[in-house]
Motif scaffolding. Structure first.
Motif, PDB file in Angstrom:
ATOM      1  N   ARG A 157      10.643   1.557  -4.140  1.00 29.68           N
ATOM      2  CA  ARG A 157       9.932   1.631  -5.418  1.00 29.68           C
ATOM      3  C   ARG A 157      10.720   2.572  -6.334  1.00 29.68           C
ATOM      4  O   ARG A 157      11.298   3.536  -5.875  1.00 29.68           O
ATOM      5  N   SER A 191       5.826   3.062 -10.317  1.00 30.62           N
ATOM      6  CA  SER A 191       5.991   3.630  -8.982  1.00 30.62           C
ATOM      7  C   SER A 191       5.196   2.872  -7.930  1.00 30.62           C
ATOM      8  O   SER A 191       5.143   3.295  -6.773  1.00 30.62           O
ATOM      9  N   PHE A 192       4.587   1.756  -8.330  1.00 36.51           N
ATOM     10  CA  PHE A 192       3.777   0.976  -7.389  1.00 36.51           C
ATOM     11  C   PHE A 192       4.505  -0.279  -6.923  1.00 36.51           C
ATOM     12  O   PHE A 192       4.653  -0.517  -5.727  1.00 36.51           O
ATOM     13  N   ASN A 231       0.820  -1.211   0.000  1.00 31.10           N
ATOM     14  CA  ASN A 231       0.000   0.000   0.000  1.00 31.10           C
ATOM     15  C   ASN A 231       0.857   1.266   0.000  1.00 31.10           C
ATOM     16  O   ASN A 231       0.871   2.029   0.968  1.00 31.10           O
ATOM     17  N   PRO A 232       1.569   1.546  -1.093  1.00 29.32           N
ATOM     18  CA  PRO A 232       2.492   2.686  -1.099  1.00 29.32           C
ATOM     19  C   PRO A 232       1.805   4.042  -1.049  1.00 29.32           C
ATOM     20  O   PRO A 232       2.417   5.039  -0.666  1.00 29.32           O
ATOM     21  N   HIS A 233       0.539   4.094  -1.441  1.00 32.02           N
ATOM     22  CA  HIS A 233      -0.151   5.383  -1.505  1.00 32.02           C
ATOM     23  C   HIS A 233      -1.191   5.531  -0.397  1.00 32.02           C
ATOM     24  O   HIS A 233      -2.070   6.391  -0.479  1.00 32.02           O
ATOM     25  N   THR A 234      -1.094   4.684   0.633  1.00 32.66           N
ATOM     26  CA  THR A 234      -1.964   4.743   1.815  1.00 32.66           C
ATOM     27  C   THR A 234      -3.437   4.780   1.408  1.00 32.66           C
ATOM     28  O   THR A 234      -4.209   5.631   1.853  1.00 32.66           O
ATOM     29  N   ASP A 235      -3.810   3.840   0.576  1.00 33.16           N
ATOM     30  CA  ASP A 235      -5.183   3.725   0.105  1.00 33.16           C
ATOM     31  C   ASP A 235      -6.072   3.158   1.216  1.00 33.16           C
ATOM     32  O   ASP A 235      -5.747   2.138   1.822  1.00 33.16           O
ATOM     33  N   SER A 240       6.219  -0.757   2.159  1.00 33.57           N
ATOM     34  CA  SER A 240       5.576  -0.134   1.002  1.00 33.57           C
ATOM     35  C   SER A 240       5.570   1.382   1.101  1.00 33.57           C
ATOM     36  O   SER A 240       5.504   2.075   0.081  1.00 33.57           O
ATOM     37  N   GLY A 241       5.650   1.911   2.325  1.00 31.66           N
ATOM     38  CA  GLY A 241       5.663   3.355   2.494  1.00 31.66           C
ATOM     39  C   GLY A 241       7.006   4.003   2.226  1.00 31.66           C
ATOM     40  O   GLY A 241       7.103   5.236   2.139  1.00 31.66           O
ATOM     41  N   ALA A 257       9.733   5.163  -0.095  1.00 27.12           N
ATOM     42  CA  ALA A 257       9.895   5.447  -1.526  1.00 27.12           C
ATOM     43  C   ALA A 257      11.135   4.790  -2.105  1.00 27.12           C
ATOM     44  O   ALA A 257      11.200   4.523  -3.312  1.00 27.12           O
TER      45      ALA A 257
END
Length: 221
Positions: free
Chosen positions: A157, A176-177, A119-123, A151-152, A154
């Motif tokens: 990725r 970038s995911f 969950n890199p984009h904190t969805d 995943s958080g 950067a």
């Protein structure tokens, strides 16, 4: 001193992260690192490893994969799903529970190690899925492996790298995911940190020709 666990048959089931997407090579995938780590545990040499993944796969795909491999009786199953299951709905938990149920066969209940959603984009939907995964894994007597920190970061990725080794015409450059090689190593490290699985220091070695990988392409995650 507590005896170290022995895992002879290991099964990875997941989506493109389990396939090794955006690592520099298949040997740099988290599944390869984790397999090597399990083989480094004294008395726990993995005699058979099955990696079955569907790029773009969902929990429902994982259930079908489990049903297609009825002859494989694992000691441990590493589950990695959720990235393609959004948006979150009430059916996600029921589907994940069915997947776990398919792993119990012939009176055997393998240890389930379940990753949270990458969950890199904190969805928010991914976070809800991860909460369901944690609850269900623990109810099954398994372990939950959080990827929030990995995943958080950067640095785990990196878009624009050549990943044509994947042989996926739709995915020749990293995005970038997906985790890069450092991200895959971080996933393996998170798994290795679970005392129920290892309980000792780990050393990485090379994958074995005995390992089997079955991938379905193409798609996104």
């Amino acid at each position: 001193m507590r005896a170290r666990p022995v895992y002879r048959r290991v099964w990875f089931i997941g989506d493109s992260l389990t396939a090794g997407y955006d690592a520099d090579s298949g040997q740099q995938s988290f599944a390869s690192h984790a397999t090597a780590a399990l083989r480094s545990v004294r008395g726990g040499t993995a005699a058979s490893v099955l990696n079955v993944n569907t790029c773009g796969g969902t929990v429902a795909d994982g259930t079908r994969q489990a049903m297609a491999e009825l002859s494989f009786l694992p000691d441990i199953v590493v589950l990695q799903f959720g990235e393609n299951d959004g948006p979150y709905g009430a059916g996600f938990a029921a589907g994940y529970a069915r997947l776990i149920g398919q792993l119990w066969r012939e009176g055997r209940r393998p240890l389930v190690a379940a990753f949270s959603v990458w969950n890199p984009h904190t969805d928010a939907d991914y976070s809800r899925m991860s909460a369901d995964i944690e609850r269900l894994a623990r109810e099954a007597g398994g372990v939950f492996v959080s990827l929030d920190q990995a995943s958080g970061d950067a640095g785990n990725r990196e878009a624009g790298r050549d990943v044509s080794w994947l042989n996926d015409a739709g995915h020749t450059l990293s995005d970038s995911f997906h985790p890069n090689s450092a991200g895959h190593a971080a996933m393996a490290a998170a798994l290795a940190a679970c005392p129920a699985l290892f309980g000792c220091c780990l050393l990485y070695t090379s994958p074995s020709p005995r390992d089997r990988t079955r991938s379905r392409m193409p798609s996104s995650a």
